[in-house]
Design an enzyme around this catalytic site. Structure first.
Site, short mmCIF file in Angstrom:
data_model
loop_
_atom_site.label_atom_id
_atom_site.label_comp_id
_atom_site.label_asym_id
_atom_site.label_seq_id
_atom_site.Cartn_x
_atom_site.Cartn_y
_atom_site.Cartn_z
N ASN A 47 -9.51 -36.20 24.38
CA ASN A 47 -10.66 -37.00 24.81
C ASN A 47 -11.00 -36.65 26.26
OD1 ASN A 47 -8.20 -38.34 25.37
ND2 ASN A 47 -9.17 -40.34 25.47
N ILE A 48 -12.30 -36.68 26.54
CA ILE A 48 -12.81 -36.29 27.85
C ILE A 48 -13.76 -37.40 28.31
CG2 ILE A 48 -14.07 -34.53 29.16
CD1 ILE A 48 -13.34 -32.57 26.78
N GLU A 49 -13.33 -38.15 29.32
CA GLU A 49 -14.14 -39.29 29.76
C GLU A 49 -15.08 -38.89 30.89
OE1 GLU A 49 -11.37 -42.54 30.35
OE2 GLU A 49 -11.14 -42.75 28.18
N CYS A 58 -14.52 -38.17 22.22
CA CYS A 58 -13.20 -38.38 21.61
C CYS A 58 -12.51 -37.04 21.33
CB CYS A 58 -13.34 -39.12 20.29
SG CYS A 58 -13.79 -40.85 20.45
N GLU A 60 -11.08 -36.03 18.60
CA GLU A 60 -11.43 -35.47 17.29
C GLU A 60 -12.74 -34.69 17.38
OE1 GLU A 60 -10.61 -38.54 18.13
OE2 GLU A 60 -9.86 -39.71 16.45
N CYS A 95 -12.03 -43.17 15.45
CA CYS A 95 -13.08 -44.17 15.59
C CYS A 95 -14.21 -43.89 14.58
CB CYS A 95 -13.63 -44.16 17.02
SG CYS A 95 -14.85 -42.88 17.35
N CYS A 98 -16.35 -40.68 15.13
CA CYS A 98 -15.64 -39.44 14.72
C CYS A 98 -15.59 -39.33 13.20
CB CYS A 98 -14.24 -39.41 15.32
SG CYS A 98 -14.28 -39.14 17.11
N1 THU Z 1 -10.67 -42.15 21.62
C1 THU Z 1 -10.50 -40.95 20.99
O1 THU Z 1 -10.40 -39.90 21.63
N2 THU Z 1 -10.42 -40.95 19.65
C2 THU Z 1 -10.48 -42.07 18.86
O2 THU Z 1 -10.58 -41.95 17.65
C3 THU Z 1 -10.40 -43.39 19.50
C4 THU Z 1 -10.83 -43.42 20.93
C5 THU Z 1 -10.77 -42.16 23.09
C6 THU Z 1 -12.14 -42.47 23.65
C7 THU Z 1 -11.80 -42.99 25.03
O3 THU Z 1 -11.64 -41.87 25.89
C8 THU Z 1 -10.44 -43.65 24.84
O4 THU Z 1 -9.92 -43.14 23.63
C9 THU Z 1 -10.51 -45.17 24.77
O5 THU Z 1 -11.41 -45.58 23.82
#
Ligand code: THU
Length: 143
Positions: A47-49, A58, A60, A95, A98
């Protein structure tokens, strides 16, 4: 397809490796993914915020977009691990967004989603189980 135990464990391992690259200065929730293409290639994702929040991606989707951007669109399975500060204390399922991206490229009855806590504790589900009655390319006559 059904994955061998060896393939499953390899994907879980790779998903754990990807936690190291997860960029999460905001949520501190780190996620790693490993996507198995039908040609045997495994695409890692994290994941890259973003400070603006909305552009967060996310793990995935990172893995899917890496593969698709290289011309690969046929997949068998994905493994996902996630937890606060990269500490994996429970199973992390993909999520809804995804799941929808998976629906675009995968056969929901065959694509396997491995949500793992460890190599001993994990769940394997089809995309159809995770996204029943999903809307996809077939609904637009594109499958
Ligand atoms: N996140 C994912 O990378 N994959 C998921 O299926 C659930 C959520 C990440 C998004 C965000 O960076 C962090 O988790 C919190 O939601």
């Amino acid at each position: 397809m059904s994955l061998t135990k060896e393939q499953t464990l390899e994907l879980i391992d790779k998903a754990f490796d990807m936690l190291a690259y997860s960029y999460t200065p905001y949520s501190h929730f780190k996620v790693g993914a490993a996507l198995l293409a039908k040609d045997g290639t495994v695409y890692g994702g994290c994941n890259i915020e973003n400070a603006a929040y909305t552009p967060c991606n996310c793990a995935e989707r990172t893995a899917f977009f890496k593969a698709v951007s290289e011309g690969v669109k046929d997949f068998d399975a994905i493994a996902v691990v996630g937890g606060m500060e990269g500490e994996i204390t429970s199973i992390c399922a993909p999520c809804g967004v995804c799941r929808q991206v998976m629906m675009e490229f995968c056969d929901p009855e065959r694509f396997q989603v491995i949500s793992a806590k460890s190599k001993e504790e994990y769940r394997v589900q089809t995309l159809k189980e995770l996204l029943p009655d999903g809307f996809g390319p077939a609904d637009l006559g594109k499958a």
